[in-house]
Design a protein around this motif. Sequence first.
Motif, PDB file in Angstrom:
ATOM      1  N   MET A   1       0.804  -1.158  -0.052  1.00  0.00           N
ATOM      2  CA  MET A   1       0.008  -0.030   0.117  1.00  0.00           C
ATOM      3  C   MET A   1       0.997   1.209  -0.044  1.00  0.00           C
ATOM      4  N   ALA A   2       0.517   2.124  -1.154  1.00  0.00           N
ATOM      5  CA  ALA A   2       1.368   3.292  -0.999  1.00  0.00           C
ATOM      6  C   ALA A   2       0.769   4.522  -0.362  1.00  0.00           C
ATOM      7  N   LEU A   3       1.584   5.554  -0.377  1.00  0.00           N
ATOM      8  CA  LEU A   3       1.039   6.663   0.376  1.00  0.00           C
ATOM      9  C   LEU A   3       1.265   7.789  -0.720  1.00  0.00           C
ATOM     10  N   ILE A   4      -0.079   8.555  -1.049  1.00  0.00           N
ATOM     11  CA  ILE A   4       0.116   9.440  -2.021  1.00  0.00           C
ATOM     12  C   ILE A   4      -0.342  10.785  -1.465  1.00  0.00           C
ATOM     13  N   LEU A   5       0.487  11.846  -1.730  1.00  0.00           N
ATOM     14  CA  LEU A   5      -0.019  13.403  -1.313  1.00  0.00           C
ATOM     15  C   LEU A   5      -0.186  14.221  -2.354  1.00  0.00           C
ATOM     16  N   ILE A   6      -1.274  14.753  -2.159  1.00  0.00           N
ATOM     17  CA  ILE A   6      -1.725  15.939  -3.281  1.00  0.00           C
ATOM     18  C   ILE A   6      -1.337  17.350  -2.361  1.00  0.00           C
ATOM     19  N   ILE A   7      -0.692  18.215  -2.948  1.00  0.00           N
ATOM     20  CA  ILE A   7      -0.628  19.642  -2.555  1.00  0.00           C
ATOM     21  C   ILE A   7      -1.430  20.498  -3.660  1.00  0.00           C
ATOM     22  N   ASP A   8      -2.453  20.808  -3.313  1.00  0.00           N
ATOM     23  CA  ASP A   8      -3.521  21.771  -4.075  1.00  0.00           C
ATOM     24  C   ASP A   8      -4.429  22.288  -3.418  1.00  0.00           C
ATOM     25  N   HIS A  26      -5.054   2.651  -1.674  1.00  0.00           N
ATOM     26  CA  HIS A  26      -3.841   3.272  -1.270  1.00  0.00           C
ATOM     27  C   HIS A  26      -4.268   4.450  -0.069  1.00  0.00           C
ATOM     28  N   ASP A  27      -3.324   4.892   0.577  1.00  0.00           N
ATOM     29  CA  ASP A  27      -3.347   5.802   1.639  1.00  0.00           C
ATOM     30  C   ASP A  27      -3.406   7.356   0.835  1.00  0.00           C
ATOM     31  N   PHE A  28      -4.008   8.301   1.502  1.00  0.00           N
ATOM     32  CA  PHE A  28      -4.107   9.529   0.801  1.00  0.00           C
ATOM     33  C   PHE A  28      -3.844  10.673   1.812  1.00  0.00           C
ATOM     34  N   LEU A  29      -3.116  11.629   1.629  1.00  0.00           N
ATOM     35  CA  LEU A  29      -3.095  12.862   2.335  1.00  0.00           C
ATOM     36  C   LEU A  29      -3.268  14.006   1.285  1.00  0.00           C
ATOM     37  N   ALA A  30      -3.748  15.182   2.063  1.00  0.00           N
ATOM     38  CA  ALA A  30      -3.893  16.411   1.148  1.00  0.00           C
ATOM     39  C   ALA A  30      -3.252  17.665   1.840  1.00  0.00           C
ATOM     40  N   ALA A  31      -2.754  18.588   1.290  1.00  0.00           N
ATOM     41  CA  ALA A  31      -2.303  19.852   1.812  1.00  0.00           C
ATOM     42  C   ALA A  31      -2.714  20.908   0.803  1.00  0.00           C
ATOM     43  N   GLY A  32      -3.058  22.035   1.416  1.00  0.00           N
ATOM     44  CA  GLY A  32      -3.562  23.290   0.707  1.00  0.00           C
ATOM     45  C   GLY A  32      -2.695  24.131   0.547  1.00  0.00           C
ATOM     46  N   THR A  33      -1.475  24.202   1.035  1.00  0.00           N
ATOM     47  CA  THR A  33      -0.178  25.095   0.632  1.00  0.00           C
ATOM     48  C   THR A  33       1.163  24.344   0.638  1.00  0.00           C
ATOM     49  N   GLN A  44       6.767  12.106   6.672  1.00  0.00           N
ATOM     50  CA  GLN A  44       6.317  10.943   6.155  1.00  0.00           C
ATOM     51  C   GLN A  44       7.137  10.331   4.923  1.00  0.00           C
ATOM     52  N   ALA A  45       6.976   9.069   5.040  1.00  0.00           N
ATOM     53  CA  ALA A  45       7.474   8.532   3.532  1.00  0.00           C
ATOM     54  C   ALA A  45       6.347   8.379   2.586  1.00  0.00           C
ATOM     55  N   VAL A  46       6.237   9.594   1.697  1.00  0.00           N
ATOM     56  CA  VAL A  46       5.556   9.695   0.570  1.00  0.00           C
ATOM     57  C   VAL A  46       6.042   8.875  -0.673  1.00  0.00           C
ATOM     58  N   ASP A  47       5.153   8.294  -1.310  1.00  0.00           N
ATOM     59  CA  ASP A  47       5.338   7.351  -2.571  1.00  0.00           C
ATOM     60  C   ASP A  47       5.186   8.252  -3.909  1.00  0.00           C
ATOM     61  N   ILE A  48       4.005   9.069  -3.925  1.00  0.00           N
ATOM     62  CA  ILE A  48       3.551   9.620  -5.027  1.00  0.00           C
ATOM     63  C   ILE A  48       3.393  11.222  -4.650  1.00  0.00           C
ATOM     64  N   LEU A  49       3.705  12.182  -5.305  1.00  0.00           N
ATOM     65  CA  LEU A  49       3.313  13.561  -5.012  1.00  0.00           C
ATOM     66  C   LEU A  49       2.528  14.227  -6.259  1.00  0.00           C
ATOM     67  N   LEU A  50       1.376  14.547  -6.033  1.00  0.00           N
ATOM     68  CA  LEU A  50       0.542  15.467  -6.776  1.00  0.00           C
ATOM     69  C   LEU A  50       0.655  16.768  -6.665  1.00  0.00           C
ATOM     70  N   LEU A  51       1.280  17.722  -7.326  1.00  0.00           N
ATOM     71  CA  LEU A  51       1.742  18.842  -6.901  1.00  0.00           C
ATOM     72  C   LEU A  51       1.306  19.867  -7.818  1.00  0.00           C
ATOM     73  N   LYS A  72      11.627  13.233   2.841  1.00  0.00           N
ATOM     74  CA  LYS A  72      12.204  12.150   3.381  1.00  0.00           C
ATOM     75  C   LYS A  72      12.382  10.893   2.633  1.00  0.00           C
ATOM     76  N   SER A  73      11.600  10.816   1.264  1.00  0.00           N
ATOM     77  CA  SER A  73      11.498   9.466   0.654  1.00  0.00           C
ATOM     78  C   SER A  73      11.804   9.828  -0.885  1.00  0.00           C
ATOM     79  N   SER A  74      11.933  10.924  -1.301  1.00  0.00           N
ATOM     80  CA  SER A  74      12.166  11.259  -2.953  1.00  0.00           C
ATOM     81  C   SER A  74      11.204  10.511  -3.571  1.00  0.00           C
TER      82      SER A  74
END
Length: 468
Positions: A1-8, A26-33, A44-51, A72-74
Amino acid sequence: MALILIIDDDNDFCGTMKSLVLRMEHDFLAAGTLEQGIRILGEQAVDILLLDVGLPDGNGLEGLSRIKEASKSSPEIFIITGLGDPAGAETAITEGVWDYIVKPTSIKETRASLTRALKYRQEKQRRHQAVSLDLDRIVGRSAPMRKCFEIMAQGAGSSAPVLITGETGTGKELFAQTIHANSLRKDKGFIVVDCAFLTETLMESTLFGHRKGAFTGAVERRDGLVKLADQGTLFLDEVGEMPLSAQKSFLRILQEKRFRPLGDAKETTSDFRLMAATNRDLDVMVENGTFRRDLLYRLRTIHLPLPPLRRRGRDIETLTRFKVSQLCEVNNLPPKKIEQGFFDTLNAYPWPGNVRELCNVVETAFVASGSEAILYTMHLPGEVRIQVARASIEKGQLSQVPEDNLTNPVVSFQGNIPGFKAWKQKMERHYLEQIIAATNGDVKRILNLSGLSKSHFYSLVKKYGVEI
């Protein structure tokens, strides 16, 4: 299971992506800034970043270097924007992002692209586990260097040719030696050919060797460098300096691994692994007819571009401490401390000679400090301090140019209020025009003053059609 972060900051789009990621299990995190996203990446060890590109506190493309440094995880990075921009796409791909997606995009395409990226990441992690690099001789762990280590792992796990490019002083031969030392050929020779001194007269004898009596002075048989590299690595240093005649001969050796020593009737073989290095742009040389295109293709199976020191962030401090510690040990002196101003000056200097120049400057300062327990800015060579002082003054002067002396775009709204992105683009173009005018188009000064990377600066110039 991967961790996917979106910054939007687009809540609707974030919701759509969250639904997609959760359906993919997969796991999901979001950031607004941007700042919030960078904080998460450091924790956190993020696998995919949506920027996203247009964020409330900055531009996603311009924040890539900070993201890579803090991560932390490129993670594999996707740039997502509502405004298609070919120059922005070029910048993103140059910076090593996985993909550049323009909103709106289909869920099917996005899912397929995420799946491919995750599969690639799993394979990359598997390779890293299989190839554990010994990096004892290489100092620095900045984001640009971590990217280099990934390519080095590919090179160490393969016998394919490697082309190492970079400015003078970036350590191209050291990286080649490190790849060799981590490869299956590590117990065999690492043979260096200095192509800058490979004249047409000496080429055949140097590379291929000769038999006894082949020419006046050939009193005994001697193996050439190609034969000495058998089962090991042949390293072509400054390959861009190789004469065209030598390039043609060497291409045949690469294709067939066979050659004829000077004066010998029989051909012989050599099973060598090829690595090459240059500080020149071989693509430009190909266009100019001074380097063979077919040879370049052979050399560049794996390409390792080394970053200049000015793009390696905190590595400057790490390298400095390492060098000072090394000098103290060699000279039987107790450890020296280094004041912050010393590092501030080093960080402000452009380092045209890269790591080699840094080591020389630090050694000069070390000698100047004598028996003192602390290295101060005053111990640095005068030419370094002068250049940093001049750059600081120029930057201050540029920032203090009166607004009346600028071609001032509309900054107060009368009538129709423009959209934010249209207004932002106008400001970017205005900034480019003014900094180019204030520096008379001196690109080096522009990069020092603006803080832009070379690739980003040229992409903006191309985007807005500004003349330098």
